[in-house]
Design a protein around this motif. Structure first.
Motif, mmCIF file in Angstrom:
data_model
loop_
_atom_site.group_PDB
_atom_site.id
_atom_site.type_symbol
_atom_site.label_atom_id
_atom_site.label_comp_id
_atom_site.label_asym_id
_atom_site.label_seq_id
_atom_site.Cartn_x
_atom_site.Cartn_y
_atom_site.Cartn_z
ATOM 1 N N LYS A 98 -4.422 50.503 49.775
ATOM 2 C CA LYS A 98 -5.814 50.052 49.614
ATOM 3 C C LYS A 98 -6.807 51.128 50.024
ATOM 4 C CE LYS A 98 -5.315 45.078 50.021
ATOM 5 N NZ LYS A 98 -5.610 43.870 50.780
ATOM 6 N N ILE A 99 -6.532 51.802 51.131
ATOM 7 C CA ILE A 99 -7.412 52.873 51.611
ATOM 8 C C ILE A 99 -7.458 54.005 50.590
ATOM 9 C CG2 ILE A 99 -7.672 54.648 53.404
ATOM 10 C CD1 ILE A 99 -6.328 52.587 55.335
ATOM 11 N N ALA A 100 -6.293 54.362 50.064
ATOM 12 C CA ALA A 100 -6.220 55.451 49.086
ATOM 13 C C ALA A 100 -6.976 55.097 47.809
ATOM 14 C CB ALA A 100 -4.771 55.777 48.768
ATOM 15 N N ILE A 101 -6.848 53.875 47.342
ATOM 16 C CA ILE A 101 -7.561 53.450 46.136
ATOM 17 C C ILE A 101 -9.069 53.568 46.358
ATOM 18 C CG2 ILE A 101 -8.123 51.449 44.688
ATOM 19 C CD1 ILE A 101 -5.154 50.580 45.068
ATOM 20 N N GLU A 102 -9.540 53.073 47.493
ATOM 21 C CA GLU A 102 -10.970 53.131 47.798
ATOM 22 C C GLU A 102 -11.477 54.564 47.903
ATOM 23 O OE1 GLU A 102 -14.489 51.535 47.828
ATOM 24 O OE2 GLU A 102 -12.681 50.337 47.640
ATOM 25 N N LYS A 103 -10.738 55.414 48.612
ATOM 26 C CA LYS A 103 -11.159 56.812 48.757
ATOM 27 C C LYS A 103 -11.130 57.547 47.419
ATOM 28 C CE LYS A 103 -10.421 57.579 53.643
ATOM 29 N NZ LYS A 103 -9.821 58.428 54.665
ATOM 30 N N CYS A 104 -10.135 57.262 46.592
ATOM 31 C CA CYS A 104 -10.079 57.887 45.271
ATOM 32 C C CYS A 104 -11.247 57.433 44.399
ATOM 33 C CB CYS A 104 -8.758 57.564 44.576
ATOM 34 S SG CYS A 104 -7.346 58.473 45.212
ATOM 35 N N ARG A 105 -11.581 56.162 44.466
ATOM 36 C CA ARG A 105 -12.722 55.662 43.674
ATOM 37 C C ARG A 105 -14.025 56.313 44.107
ATOM 38 N NH1 ARG A 105 -10.734 49.401 43.347
ATOM 39 N NH2 ARG A 105 -9.356 49.729 41.570
ATOM 40 N N ASN A 106 -14.136 56.613 45.397
ATOM 41 C CA ASN A 106 -15.350 57.262 45.901
ATOM 42 C C ASN A 106 -15.380 58.760 45.605
ATOM 43 O OD1 ASN A 106 -16.377 54.865 46.923
ATOM 44 N ND2 ASN A 106 -15.406 55.151 48.908
ATOM 45 N N ALA A 107 -14.213 59.410 45.585
ATOM 46 C CA ALA A 107 -14.168 60.867 45.464
ATOM 47 C C ALA A 107 -14.000 61.372 44.037
ATOM 48 C CB ALA A 107 -13.036 61.417 46.337
ATOM 49 N N SER A 161 -5.959 58.725 33.459
ATOM 50 C CA SER A 161 -6.851 59.848 33.185
ATOM 51 C C SER A 161 -6.528 60.489 31.846
ATOM 52 C CB SER A 161 -6.733 60.904 34.290
ATOM 53 O OG SER A 161 -7.541 62.026 33.991
ATOM 54 N N ASN A 162 -7.572 60.975 31.199
ATOM 55 C CA ASN A 162 -7.410 61.747 29.970
ATOM 56 C C ASN A 162 -7.701 63.221 30.209
ATOM 57 O OD1 ASN A 162 -6.778 59.427 28.414
ATOM 58 N ND2 ASN A 162 -8.950 58.925 28.335
ATOM 59 N N LEU A 163 -8.086 63.560 31.439
ATOM 60 C CA LEU A 163 -8.405 64.937 31.822
ATOM 61 C C LEU A 163 -7.538 65.347 33.014
ATOM 62 C CD1 LEU A 163 -12.297 64.596 31.678
ATOM 63 C CD2 LEU A 163 -10.824 65.596 29.916
ATOM 64 N N PRO A 164 -6.263 65.638 32.794
ATOM 65 C CA PRO A 164 -5.359 65.901 33.917
ATOM 66 C C PRO A 164 -5.755 67.109 34.765
ATOM 67 C CG PRO A 164 -4.284 66.390 31.827
ATOM 68 C CD PRO A 164 -5.579 65.715 31.508
ATOM 69 N N ASN A 165 -6.257 68.167 34.154
ATOM 70 C CA ASN A 165 -6.652 69.349 34.930
ATOM 71 C C ASN A 165 -7.820 69.041 35.849
ATOM 72 O OD1 ASN A 165 -4.648 70.851 33.709
ATOM 73 N ND2 ASN A 165 -6.000 71.625 32.103
ATOM 74 N N GLU A 166 -8.802 68.294 35.334
ATOM 75 C CA GLU A 166 -9.955 67.900 36.145
ATOM 76 C C GLU A 166 -9.527 66.931 37.253
ATOM 77 O OE1 GLU A 166 -13.764 67.847 37.574
ATOM 78 O OE2 GLU A 166 -12.880 69.212 36.108
ATOM 79 N N SER A 168 -14.518 61.426 39.881
ATOM 80 C CA SER A 168 -15.501 61.048 38.858
ATOM 81 C C SER A 168 -14.853 60.089 37.867
ATOM 82 C CB SER A 168 -16.005 62.287 38.129
ATOM 83 O OG SER A 168 -14.984 62.820 37.316
ATOM 84 N N THR A 169 -15.665 59.323 37.183
ATOM 85 C CA THR A 169 -15.144 58.381 36.189
ATOM 86 C C THR A 169 -14.609 59.112 34.963
ATOM 87 O OG1 THR A 169 -17.387 58.083 35.332
ATOM 88 C CG2 THR A 169 -16.585 56.449 36.907
ATOM 89 N N ASP A 170 -15.014 60.367 34.776
ATOM 90 C CA ASP A 170 -14.446 61.171 33.685
ATOM 91 C C ASP A 170 -12.996 61.528 33.993
ATOM 92 O OD1 ASP A 170 -16.859 61.125 32.375
ATOM 93 O OD2 ASP A 170 -17.522 63.055 33.182
ATOM 94 N N ALA A 171 -12.740 61.895 35.243
ATOM 95 C CA ALA A 171 -11.401 62.324 35.646
ATOM 96 C C ALA A 171 -10.468 61.140 35.882
ATOM 97 C CB ALA A 171 -11.471 63.174 36.904
ATOM 98 N N ALA A 172 -11.005 60.024 36.358
ATOM 99 C CA ALA A 172 -10.186 58.852 36.687
ATOM 100 C C ALA A 172 -10.791 57.613 36.043
ATOM 101 C CB ALA A 172 -10.083 58.676 38.188
ATOM 102 N N VAL A 173 -10.216 57.197 34.939
ATOM 103 C CA VAL A 173 -10.706 56.018 34.221
ATOM 104 C C VAL A 173 -10.404 54.747 35.006
ATOM 105 C CG1 VAL A 173 -10.500 54.695 32.068
ATOM 106 C CG2 VAL A 173 -10.393 57.193 32.025
#
Length: 179
Positions: A13-22, A62-67, A24-29
């Motif tokens: 849960k902590i990781a999901i929240e931190k990833c959502r905050n860190a 994600s559709n932008l793996p490098n980003e 971008s929506t382009d890098a992580a759909v």
């Protein structure tokens, strides 16, 4: 494409929240950790519970793996990219299709219900209905089914809730005798 990062057991849960905050929506759909429902008995009754399907791991669509990989470097204490085959690779499309068949829009494998007729499972309702070939073991006492699937072409065992209402012979099933 779905990528997997390691967060550590109990830190999903902590990781999901931190990833959502860190990220971008382009890098992580979509950022999620799949779960499964099961029944557990306490206080004299059966209660619906939920647990992690892959404890300690988080999936990132994600559709932008490098980003995505570049942005993940900003949160190294939270998650570590799972590197298979020398790189940060997504799970195979056929493996993703199996998981998508099992999980719902909330990334959860809901309870399934079925009966056993002459040692053959018939799933009457739930996501295991189309996935009976993946079931390797049934624990009727704990109301759990173990499934054998693959991730990165390596075998993995996952659990899913399965309530088996009855165990019948073919003649009892044909006569409509379900407990």
């Amino acid at each position: 494409m779905w990528y997997v990062v390691m967060a550590g057991k109990g830190r999903e849960k902590i990781a999901i929240e931190k990833c959502r905050n860190a990220l971008s929506t382009d890098a992580a759909v979509n950022i999620f950790a799949p779960t499964y429902q099961y029944l557990k008995r306490y206080s004299g009754k059966w209660n619906l519970e939920e647990d992690w399907l892959f404890p300690g791991y988080v999936f990132i669509e994600s559709n932008l793996p490098n980003e995505l990989e570049k942005q993940l470097k900003r949160i190294p204490t939270t998650v570590v990219p799972v590197r298979i085959g020398g790189g940060f690779n997504p799970i195979y499309e056929e493996e993703r299709a199996i998981l998508k068949m099992l999980i719902d829009e909330n990334n959860c494998i809901r309870m399934s219900c079925g009966i056993i007729v002459d040692n053959r499972l018939i799933v009457e309702k739930g996501p295991l209905n189309n996935c009976q070939t993946y079931i390797t073991r049934i624990d009727r006492h704990k109301r759990i089914a173990e499934l054998g699937i693959e991730l990165w072409k390596e075998p993995r065992r996952i659990k899913a809730g399965l309530e088996v209402r009855a165990k019948l012979t073919a003649s009892e099933y044909d006569a409509g005798r379900i407990a």
